[in-house]
Design a protein around this motif. Structure first.
Motif, PDB file in Angstrom:
ATOM      1  N   LEU A 367      23.558 -44.091   5.536  1.00 31.51           N
ATOM      2  CA  LEU A 367      22.350 -44.001   4.704  1.00 31.51           C
ATOM      3  C   LEU A 367      22.678 -43.473   3.309  1.00 31.51           C
ATOM      4  O   LEU A 367      22.053 -43.880   2.330  1.00 31.51           O
ATOM      5  CB  LEU A 367      21.326 -43.094   5.387  1.00 31.51           C
ATOM      6  CG  LEU A 367      20.663 -43.681   6.641  1.00 31.51           C
ATOM      7  CD1 LEU A 367      19.845 -42.626   7.348  1.00 31.51           C
ATOM      8  CD2 LEU A 367      19.780 -44.871   6.269  1.00 31.51           C
ATOM      9  N   SER A 368      23.651 -42.568   3.206  1.00 37.54           N
ATOM     10  CA  SER A 368      24.050 -42.059   1.892  1.00 37.54           C
ATOM     11  C   SER A 368      24.612 -43.179   1.031  1.00 37.54           C
ATOM     12  O   SER A 368      24.337 -43.266  -0.169  1.00 37.54           O
ATOM     13  CB  SER A 368      25.083 -40.943   2.049  1.00 37.54           C
ATOM     14  OG  SER A 368      24.523 -39.841   2.732  1.00 37.54           O
ATOM     15  N   LEU A 369      25.409 -44.070   1.662  1.00 38.23           N
ATOM     16  CA  LEU A 369      25.928 -45.216   0.912  1.00 38.23           C
ATOM     17  C   LEU A 369      24.795 -46.147   0.488  1.00 38.23           C
ATOM     18  O   LEU A 369      24.782 -46.652  -0.645  1.00 38.23           O
ATOM     19  CB  LEU A 369      26.934 -45.981   1.779  1.00 38.23           C
ATOM     20  CG  LEU A 369      28.280 -45.283   2.034  1.00 38.23           C
ATOM     21  CD1 LEU A 369      29.117 -46.117   2.990  1.00 38.23           C
ATOM     22  CD2 LEU A 369      29.030 -45.054   0.727  1.00 38.23           C
ATOM     23  N   GLU A 370      23.843 -46.377   1.401  1.00 40.69           N
ATOM     24  CA  GLU A 370      22.709 -47.232   1.054  1.00 40.69           C
ATOM     25  C   GLU A 370      21.879 -46.614  -0.062  1.00 40.69           C
ATOM     26  O   GLU A 370      21.348 -47.331  -0.920  1.00 40.69           O
ATOM     27  CB  GLU A 370      21.840 -47.471   2.277  1.00 40.69           C
ATOM     28  CG  GLU A 370      22.500 -48.319   3.357  1.00 40.69           C
ATOM     29  CD  GLU A 370      21.593 -48.570   4.534  1.00 40.69           C
ATOM     30  OE1 GLU A 370      20.410 -48.169   4.458  1.00 40.69           O
ATOM     31  OE2 GLU A 370      22.035 -49.169   5.526  1.00 40.69           O
ATOM     32  N   ALA A 371      21.754 -45.291  -0.058  1.00 41.44           N
ATOM     33  CA  ALA A 371      20.956 -44.619  -1.085  1.00 41.44           C
ATOM     34  C   ALA A 371      21.630 -44.668  -2.451  1.00 41.44           C
ATOM     35  O   ALA A 371      20.966 -44.520  -3.481  1.00 41.44           O
ATOM     36  CB  ALA A 371      20.707 -43.159  -0.685  1.00 41.44           C
ATOM     37  N   GLN A 372      22.946 -44.875  -2.466  1.00 43.22           N
ATOM     38  CA  GLN A 372      23.666 -44.894  -3.738  1.00 43.22           C
ATOM     39  C   GLN A 372      23.951 -46.302  -4.233  1.00 43.22           C
ATOM     40  O   GLN A 372      24.396 -46.481  -5.367  1.00 43.22           O
ATOM     41  CB  GLN A 372      24.998 -44.146  -3.580  1.00 43.22           C
ATOM     42  CG  GLN A 372      24.838 -42.676  -3.242  1.00 43.22           C
ATOM     43  CD  GLN A 372      26.157 -42.008  -2.937  1.00 43.22           C
ATOM     44  OE1 GLN A 372      27.210 -42.576  -3.163  1.00 43.22           O
ATOM     45  NE2 GLN A 372      26.095 -40.798  -2.417  1.00 43.22           N
ATOM     46  N   THR A 373      23.694 -47.298  -3.399  1.00 42.88           N
ATOM     47  CA  THR A 373      24.032 -48.653  -3.807  1.00 42.88           C
ATOM     48  C   THR A 373      23.053 -49.184  -4.840  1.00 42.88           C
ATOM     49  O   THR A 373      21.871 -48.840  -4.832  1.00 42.88           O
ATOM     50  CB  THR A 373      24.043 -49.604  -2.586  1.00 42.88           C
ATOM     51  OG1 THR A 373      24.454 -50.883  -3.015  1.00 42.88           O
ATOM     52  CG2 THR A 373      22.663 -49.709  -1.966  1.00 42.88           C
ATOM     53  N   ALA A 374      23.555 -49.990  -5.731  1.00 41.72           N
ATOM     54  CA  ALA A 374      22.717 -50.632  -6.742  1.00 41.72           C
ATOM     55  C   ALA A 374      22.795 -52.144  -6.581  1.00 41.72           C
ATOM     56  O   ALA A 374      22.503 -52.890  -7.520  1.00 41.72           O
ATOM     57  CB  ALA A 374      23.158 -50.217  -8.140  1.00 41.72           C
ATOM     58  N   GLN A 375      23.196 -52.601  -5.393  1.00 38.14           N
ATOM     59  CA  GLN A 375      23.361 -54.020  -5.145  1.00 38.14           C
ATOM     60  C   GLN A 375      22.155 -54.547  -4.379  1.00 38.14           C
ATOM     61  O   GLN A 375      21.498 -53.830  -3.649  1.00 38.14           O
ATOM     62  CB  GLN A 375      24.646 -54.260  -4.335  1.00 38.14           C
ATOM     63  CG  GLN A 375      25.903 -53.730  -4.996  1.00 38.14           C
ATOM     64  CD  GLN A 375      26.171 -54.379  -6.331  1.00 38.14           C
ATOM     65  OE1 GLN A 375      25.968 -55.582  -6.496  1.00 38.14           O
ATOM     66  NE2 GLN A 375      26.629 -53.587  -7.293  1.00 38.14           N
TER      67      GLN A 375
END
Length: 389
Positions: A367-375
């Motif tokens: 979820l942390s990766l999803e929260a930081q993604t801009a794709q």
């Protein structure tokens, strides 16, 4: 009705029909000349439905494709996208727009909300039937503005899809972070309880003390069986009527030697009694030696039987001693087993807490990766350009 009849009816009323057609054409032409020119700009975006999610690794099922495309069209037509497009077009900075907003609403509605509704009136979103391409059409009297608005809606749609994905991920990540902290505390408590109990009992996880104590208990059981068998054997031997038939007596070298001498002495007495008579001093001396030898044999047999009795007493004492030792050993084994069971329970608590912590950590990291993604899976296929017609 045949075609000939239809033509006859039309020819009979041709002048009214011609008059209606002429009025319609003239009216349409007049309105076209009177109304301002309208330009429609189109921005096409493509939505990737087949590629797996770069983080979650899942692919959208084919059965959900149509519903997903309809949802995307609704997002483009939403107020949220329209208000974001207002910001991208910087309409709030236009004095003319602000004057028009003030005149229409007297400030009762915020400018982005009002202007977003106005933009939506000129917006037309059409999904492709056979592909995942969506056309964003915007109509305006100014060709450059129509193209800018269409591109603004496309950009607002892309940014909104990112927000719709990132914002829930941030909220979930925050919740999972709280759960991780709580689970970490439970894991620390479980590990501390295990360490304290191990320190108290002196038992480690791979300690083989219980196996050693069980082996020792089994050895005591074997010794007890041997001692009991020896005691039983001694009691049965002491209960025999004929002592001479005891194996210990029959196998005693000294007793056998004395008995052999006794046999020779009896043979000598028999010869003396026949040759010299029973009153002869030599016969009497040999008879006395015979009695002495018999006494020695009796004493030796008593000594052997006494040793059997002593062995029986020793066996009985040993049985009592081993039985007491076994009781102590049994208590020790039971205590070690109870301690081992407690340690296993504490180990399971630690293992359960560790697994829960690992699952939460894995989900939190995702979820942390999803929260930081801009794709996003949306990309502009063809940006809008100012139309010339």
């Amino acid at each position: 009705m045949s075609i000939q009849q239809f033509l006859l009816i039309f020819l009979a009323r041709k002048w009214p029909a011609i008059a209606v057609f002429a009025v319609t054409v003239i009216t349409t032409l007049g309105l076209s000349l009177y109304l301002p020119k309208t330009y429609q700009a189109t921005n096409t975006v493509v939505i990737d439905l087949k590629s797996p999610d770069p983080i979650a690794g899942v692919v959208l099922p084919v059965t959900m494709t149509s519903g997903y495309m309809a949802t995307q069209v609704d997002i483009v037509n939403s107020d949220r996208v329209a208000q974001r497009a207002v910001g991208l077009l910087k309409l709030e900075e236009s004095p003319a727009v602000r004057d028009q907003w003030q005149e229409k609403t007297q400030g009762r509605v915020s400018l982005p909300v009002w202007m977003g509704e106005e933009l939506q009136k000129n917006l037309d979103v059409k999904p492709s039937r056979e592909s995942s391409v969506v056309s964003i059409n915007f109509s305006a009297t100014n060709a450059q503005y129509a193209a800018a608005a269409a591109n603004a809606f496309a950009q607002a749609y892309i940014e909104t899809t990112i927000e719709l994905r990132v914002n829930p991920a941030k909220q979930y990540a925050s919740w999972f972070e709280e759960q991780i902290n709580a689970q970490r505390e439970r894991l620390d408590i479980a590990q501390k309880a295990l360490a304290d109990y191990q320190e108290k009992t002196g038992i480690i996880v791979s300690d083989g003390r219980l196996d050693y104590e069980l082996q020792k208990y089994n050895e005591l059981t074997t010794q007890l069986s041997i001692a009991q068998a020896q005691g039983t054997d001694s009691s049965s031997k002491q209960a025999q009527v004929s002592i001479d038939t005891l194996p210990e007596v029959m196998q005693n070298p000294l007793v056998n030697q004395l008995k052999a001498e006794l046999v020779r002495m009896e043979s000598n007495l028999k010869d003396l009694s026949g040759n010299l008579g029973v009153n002869h001093p030599a016969y009497k001396r040999a008879l006395s030696e015979q009695q002495t030898l018999k006494s020695r044999i009796a004493v030796e047999i008593d000594r052997v039987t006494s040793s059997i009795g002593t062995a029986g007493l020793v066996s009985q004492a040993k049985v009592v001693e081993i039985t007491n030792a076994m009781e102590e050993q049994k208590k020790k084994v039971f205590e070690l087993r109870r301690q081992r069971d407690t340690i296993n329970l504490l180990l399971r608590d630690v293992d359960t807490a560790q697994k829960s912590y690992d699952v939460l950590s894995q989900r939190y990291n995702q979820l942390s990766l999803e929260a930081q993604t801009a794709q996003t899976n949306v990309a502009v296929l063809t940006p809008a350009s100012a139309p010339i017609k």
